[in-house]
Design a protein around this motif. Sequence first.
Motif, PDB file in Angstrom:
ATOM      1  N   GLU A  46      20.569  24.713  -6.435  1.00 28.32           N
ATOM      2  CA  GLU A  46      20.957  24.009  -7.780  1.00 28.32           C
ATOM      3  C   GLU A  46      22.251  24.615  -8.438  1.00 28.32           C
ATOM      4  O   GLU A  46      23.044  23.794  -8.612  1.00 28.32           O
ATOM      5  N   LYS A  85      25.143  23.074  -6.448  1.00 25.07           N
ATOM      6  CA  LYS A  85      25.467  21.776  -6.787  1.00 25.07           C
ATOM      7  C   LYS A  85      26.207  21.936  -8.297  1.00 25.07           C
ATOM      8  O   LYS A  85      27.173  21.319  -8.269  1.00 25.07           O
ATOM      9  N   TYR A 142      29.723  22.789  -7.367  1.00 25.20           N
ATOM     10  CA  TYR A 142      30.494  21.825  -6.768  1.00 25.20           C
ATOM     11  C   TYR A 142      31.123  20.658  -7.978  1.00 25.20           C
ATOM     12  O   TYR A 142      32.218  20.452  -7.789  1.00 25.20           O
TER      13      TYR A 142
END
Length: 395
Positions: free
Chosen positions: A51, A54, A57
């Motif tokens: 998580e 992500k 990112y």
Amino acid sequence: MFEMLTAAPPDKIIALMGQFREDPRPGKIDLGVGVYKDAKGDTPIMAAVREAEKLLYERQSTKTYVGMAGDPLFNAAMIGLVFGDGADRARIRAAQAPGGSGALRILAELIARSKGTTVWLSDPTWPNHVPLIRAAGVTTRDYPYFDAATGTVRFDAMIAALKGAAAGDIVLLHGCCHNPTGANLDHGQWEAVADLLVSRGLFPFVDLAYQGFGDGLEEDAFGVRLLASRVPEMAVAASCSKNFAVYRDRVGTAFLLGRNPAEADIAFSQLLSVARGMYSMPPDHAAAAIRIVLEDGKLTESWKSELESMRRRMVLLREGFADALRRQSNSDRFDFIARHRGMFSRIGATPAQVEKLRKEYGVYMVGDSRINVAGLPEDRLDTLAASIVSVMAEG
Ligand SMILES: Cc1ncc(COP(=O)(O)O)c(C=O)c1O
């Protein structure tokens, strides 16, 4: 120029991994390599880390250099995790490093620069301690640690040997989950070690590679925190490889505790200069993800609960395996496996017996009979125990 070289000996554990891969037997069991595995034999990415990756990112806008000490906010979060709330933070400095190994390596160089000459290692210890520390030009010596017959710490012999260390010598201690034996110091023994270090002027160097794999995140930091509250100076190398399952991304932390903030700053400047001369700056990807996990309450809870379930799985496997061995051997000689903590135990087989287990039963373990308990097959503990008991009974 390269004609001057002879081949370096192959790494035994890597060679064992290769043999395991090539073994066609469907029931083969890998108790060798030192990574956590789930019931399916996988080493998954932890949900909170995924998580956080992500989020990283989406949020990360640059990949410019992080600096020699890495990310100060990652380091601050790691100080909290390792040293807890009670620590004297004004005397602690932390540098993000390439894995626990990188942290050990730069701290060994710092010890050499500080004119430390001898590092005492437990006998046995994680084999890579020797090259990581000797590469800095310091000598290593052994202190007795493990009694193979009982599976316990040879505490009196350990203390007696360390009483022979010279003032200023360095004592490397496994913070928890001793690798390769699984036998750990209890609270009283940590207190006695702290007394000895203080009274003899010895310098503690703690390797904390498995925080959260033994008795819990806080409990596993007991030794480090106790020493930090007692000794004037110390070094700690922490690894995030196992407890965040980010092995290949290479992140750990090198900590030092100085006698006072000014000395800590000077030592830290030398530590960063060591890093500059070795790899310049640490990798950041997993450190950035870990920082997100540790700064976000929900992700922290998710990470802690997944880590706790990994830990409990290892404890249950230990208990199940010790029970199976008790049934198969009609004795309590393997009960120490249930009392040990961390990912490893040594079962006490000879190298020839280890070889026989591999050849005849497809059971892979390190030559010193170290097993990775996370690799134990939940549904075949009795079969495995029967093979071990039968091979070990042959002498
Ligand atoms: C005792 C011990 N210290 C340090 C390490 C270093 O881990 P890494 O460099 O992968 O973070 C390991 C890894 O196996 C270990 O077992």
